[in-house]
Design a protein around this motif. Structure first.
Motif, PDB file in Angstrom:
ATOM      1  N   TYR A 288      24.436 -62.523  13.285  1.00 18.18           N
ATOM      2  CA  TYR A 288      23.009 -62.850  13.276  1.00 18.18           C
ATOM      3  C   TYR A 288      22.797 -64.364  13.270  1.00 18.18           C
ATOM      4  N   ARG A 289      23.647 -65.095  12.563  1.00 23.77           N
ATOM      5  CA  ARG A 289      23.529 -66.548  12.578  1.00 23.77           C
ATOM      6  C   ARG A 289      23.716 -67.087  13.996  1.00 23.77           C
ATOM      7  N   LYS A 290      24.649 -66.521  14.728  1.00 22.47           N
ATOM      8  CA  LYS A 290      24.859 -66.930  16.110  1.00 22.47           C
ATOM      9  C   LYS A 290      23.652 -66.562  16.972  1.00 22.47           C
ATOM     10  N   PHE A 291      23.058 -65.410  16.672  1.00 22.52           N
ATOM     11  CA  PHE A 291      21.842 -65.011  17.385  1.00 22.52           C
ATOM     12  C   PHE A 291      20.756 -66.075  17.222  1.00 22.52           C
ATOM     13  N   ASN A 292      20.545 -66.557  15.994  1.00 15.89           N
ATOM     14  CA  ASN A 292      19.556 -67.609  15.763  1.00 15.89           C
ATOM     15  C   ASN A 292      19.874 -68.863  16.576  1.00 15.89           C
ATOM     16  N   GLU A 293      21.143 -69.273  16.581  1.00 16.76           N
ATOM     17  CA  GLU A 293      21.545 -70.462  17.333  1.00 16.76           C
ATOM     18  C   GLU A 293      21.315 -70.260  18.829  1.00 16.76           C
ATOM     19  N   ASP A 294      21.714 -69.116  19.334  1.00 16.20           N
ATOM     20  CA  ASP A 294      21.583 -68.853  20.768  1.00 16.20           C
ATOM     21  C   ASP A 294      20.131 -68.812  21.215  1.00 16.20           C
ATOM     22  N   ASN A 295      19.233 -68.462  20.298  1.00 15.08           N
ATOM     23  CA  ASN A 295      17.817 -68.324  20.638  1.00 15.08           C
ATOM     24  C   ASN A 295      16.953 -69.454  20.081  1.00 15.08           C
ATOM     25  N   LEU A 296      17.620 -70.528  19.567  1.00 14.47           N
ATOM     26  CA  LEU A 296      16.946 -71.741  19.101  1.00 14.47           C
ATOM     27  C   LEU A 296      15.944 -71.454  17.985  1.00 14.47           C
ATOM     28  N   LEU A 297      16.323 -70.563  17.073  1.00 13.91           N
ATOM     29  CA  LEU A 297      15.476 -70.176  15.946  1.00 13.91           C
ATOM     30  C   LEU A 297      15.957 -70.855  14.663  1.00 13.91           C
ATOM     31  N   THR A 298      15.011 -71.270  13.832  1.00 23.66           N
ATOM     32  CA  THR A 298      15.324 -71.863  12.542  1.00 23.66           C
ATOM     33  C   THR A 298      15.100 -70.820  11.455  1.00 23.66           C
ATOM     34  N   PRO A 299      16.126 -70.469  10.673  1.00 23.29           N
ATOM     35  CA  PRO A 299      15.940 -69.465   9.616  1.00 23.29           C
ATOM     36  C   PRO A 299      14.838 -69.865   8.635  1.00 23.29           C
ATOM     37  N   HIS A 300      14.025 -68.905   8.280  1.00 21.88           N
ATOM     38  CA  HIS A 300      13.007 -69.096   7.238  1.00 21.88           C
ATOM     39  C   HIS A 300      12.950 -67.782   6.454  1.00 21.88           C
ATOM     40  N   GLU A 301      14.027 -67.507   5.754  1.00 23.58           N
ATOM     41  CA  GLU A 301      14.264 -66.207   5.145  1.00 23.58           C
ATOM     42  C   GLU A 301      13.770 -66.166   3.693  1.00 23.58           C
ATOM     43  N   VAL A 302      12.490 -66.465   3.525  1.00 29.24           N
ATOM     44  CA  VAL A 302      11.879 -66.563   2.197  1.00 29.24           C
ATOM     45  C   VAL A 302      11.373 -65.202   1.740  1.00 29.24           C
ATOM     46  N   ASP A 303      11.027 -65.095   0.446  1.00 29.49           N
ATOM     47  CA  ASP A 303      10.576 -63.805  -0.066  1.00 29.49           C
ATOM     48  C   ASP A 303       9.124 -63.519   0.324  1.00 29.49           C
ATOM     49  N   GLY A 304       8.704 -62.291   0.061  1.00 34.23           N
ATOM     50  CA  GLY A 304       7.380 -61.847   0.485  1.00 34.23           C
ATOM     51  C   GLY A 304       6.238 -62.650  -0.090  1.00 34.23           C
ATOM     52  N   ALA A 305       6.342 -63.021  -1.359  1.00 32.48           N
ATOM     53  CA  ALA A 305       5.264 -63.779  -1.997  1.00 32.48           C
ATOM     54  C   ALA A 305       5.064 -65.126  -1.321  1.00 32.48           C
ATOM     55  N   GLN A 306       6.163 -65.770  -0.949  1.00 32.99           N
ATOM     56  CA  GLN A 306       6.046 -67.065  -0.276  1.00 32.99           C
ATOM     57  C   GLN A 306       5.450 -66.909   1.114  1.00 32.99           C
ATOM     58  N   VAL A 307       5.809 -65.836   1.814  1.00 30.74           N
ATOM     59  CA  VAL A 307       5.227 -65.574   3.133  1.00 30.74           C
ATOM     60  C   VAL A 307       3.709 -65.455   3.027  1.00 30.74           C
ATOM     61  N   VAL A 308       3.239 -64.662   2.077  1.00 33.44           N
ATOM     62  CA  VAL A 308       1.798 -64.462   1.906  1.00 33.44           C
ATOM     63  C   VAL A 308       1.113 -65.788   1.597  1.00 33.44           C
ATOM     64  N   GLN A 309       1.711 -66.575   0.706  1.00 36.68           N
ATOM     65  CA  GLN A 309       1.119 -67.857   0.337  1.00 36.68           C
ATOM     66  C   GLN A 309       1.038 -68.793   1.536  1.00 36.68           C
ATOM     67  N   GLU A 310       2.128 -68.884   2.302  1.00 34.22           N
ATOM     68  CA  GLU A 310       2.171 -69.801   3.444  1.00 34.22           C
ATOM     69  C   GLU A 310       1.214 -69.374   4.544  1.00 34.22           C
ATOM     70  N   TRP A 311       1.193 -68.091   4.863  1.00 34.45           N
ATOM     71  CA  TRP A 311       0.355 -67.627   5.968  1.00 34.45           C
ATOM     72  C   TRP A 311      -1.122 -67.688   5.600  1.00 34.45           C
TER      73      TRP A 311
END
Length: 333
Positions: A288-311
């Motif tokens: 999966y890490r290679k998948f992110n690199e191949d697709n130019l994605l930056t991991p942002h694997e935060v928990d649900g509470a942080q997602v809600v706050q940020e969005w």
């Protein structure tokens, strides 16, 4: 870091269900709620975009890994339409038992509500957020043959420019509307259904520029057919380090595409946690890490509470900015 071409993208093979011949307890899949095993069978991964795009590829990569950890199949079902709202509404109608999840794009809850009627808006608080996933940056590109090399070149064009967006109420539209307004550039938005047709319009000189996701544009940039003028993240992309951000060029435009995995509201906490552990296990794999690199994605694997706050914060910030600059994305505010 050397950028990878989208041609290297691939849909990872679906996980096989051979592990079903083993007891679920052996793979940690026997959590229960009210006496029922979980998962009780295949867990469906909904995707609100067409097959082959960034969101679909991410969903398939995650489904492949999570299926291994859960010990059941995780089929991917695409329901494209309305920037992902059709799939989001479909998920909301499913039983809150953890057997259905969705790859949700942040733009659907933090930008699209600014372009649709209130009753059509999707609210992140109406779902149980399992985990954040990744960040996908937008890049503003022009046809190399046009001679446009920078944002100041756009300002000096002295005419109304056409800018392609990936749809009404998307990050692509918002980023360009904010940039053109702040830079005093006359422009007209031309919406398309996704990044591929938007880039095709730039390459065919039907429009002057387009903001598309970096992973979609990098092949044409490396081939010399598209020129990157700016990126819209807070910091320069490590995948395109020579291209300045809009912020660096003096414009307060910070728009990236974030994604998360969500379940229906009121899904039992222990099932949400079991799903989160399955996706965390996937995040940790080399594949999966290679998948992110191949697709130019930056991991942002935060928990649900942080997602809600940020969005939620992004929605409030973008609403204030569109009001400040008098920008209409296409609907009531």
């Amino acid at each position: 870091m050397t950028s990878k071409s989208p041609a290297r993208r691939r849909v990872l093979p679906p996980a096989l269900a051979a592990v079903l011949s083993l007891p679920l307890a052996a793979c940690g899949g026997n959590l229960s709620s009210g006496g029922a095993e979980f998962p009780s069978g295949p867990v469906t991964m909904l995707v609100g975009q067409a097959p082959g795009g960034s969101t679909d590829l991410i969903g398939r990569a995650l489904a492949d890994g999570a299926a291994d950890d859960l010990g059941v199949a995780m089929p991917v079902v695409n329901t494209p339409g309305a920037n992902g709202a059709l799939a989001a509404n479909e998920l909301a109608g499913e039983q809150p038992d953890g057997q259905h999840v969705l790859v949700l794009n942040a733009s659907l809850t933090s930008i699209t509500p600014l372009a649709v009627a209130p009753e059509e808006a999707v609210d992140i608080n109406d779902y149980e957020v399992i985990t954040g996933v990744s960040q996908d940056d937008y890049v503003l590109v022009a046809n190399t043959a046009s001679g446009l090399r920078s944002v100041p070149d756009l300002a000096r064009a002295g005419r109304d420019l056409k800018f392609a967006t990936t749809g009404v109420g998307t990050g692509s539209q918002l980023a360009q509307e904010l940039l053109f307004e702040q830079a005093g550039i006359a422009g007209t938005a031309v919406p398309f259904d996704g990044g591929s047709p938007a880039m095709t319009a730039v390459l065919g000189s039907q429009v002057d520029v387009a903001a598309v996701q970096l992973g979609e544009a990098i092949g044409q940039i490396e081939a010399g057919r598209l020129t990157p003028l700016a990126t819209f993240a807070a910091q320069r992309s490590r995948y395109l380090p020579e291209t300045p951000t809009a912020v660096e060029q003096g414009y307060d435009v910070r728009v990236s595409q974030f994604r998360a995995i969500v379940a229906p509201k009121d899904t039992p906490p222990e099932r949400v946690e079991r799903l989160r552990k399955a996706f965390q296990a996937t995040f940790a794999t080399e594949r999966y890490r290679k998948f992110n690199e191949d697709n130019l994605l930056t991991p942002h694997e935060v928990d649900g509470a942080q997602v809600v706050q940020e969005w939620t914060s992004s929605l409030e910030s973008y609403r204030a900015m569109t009001r400040q600059h008098g920008i209409d994305l296409g609907g009531p505010k």
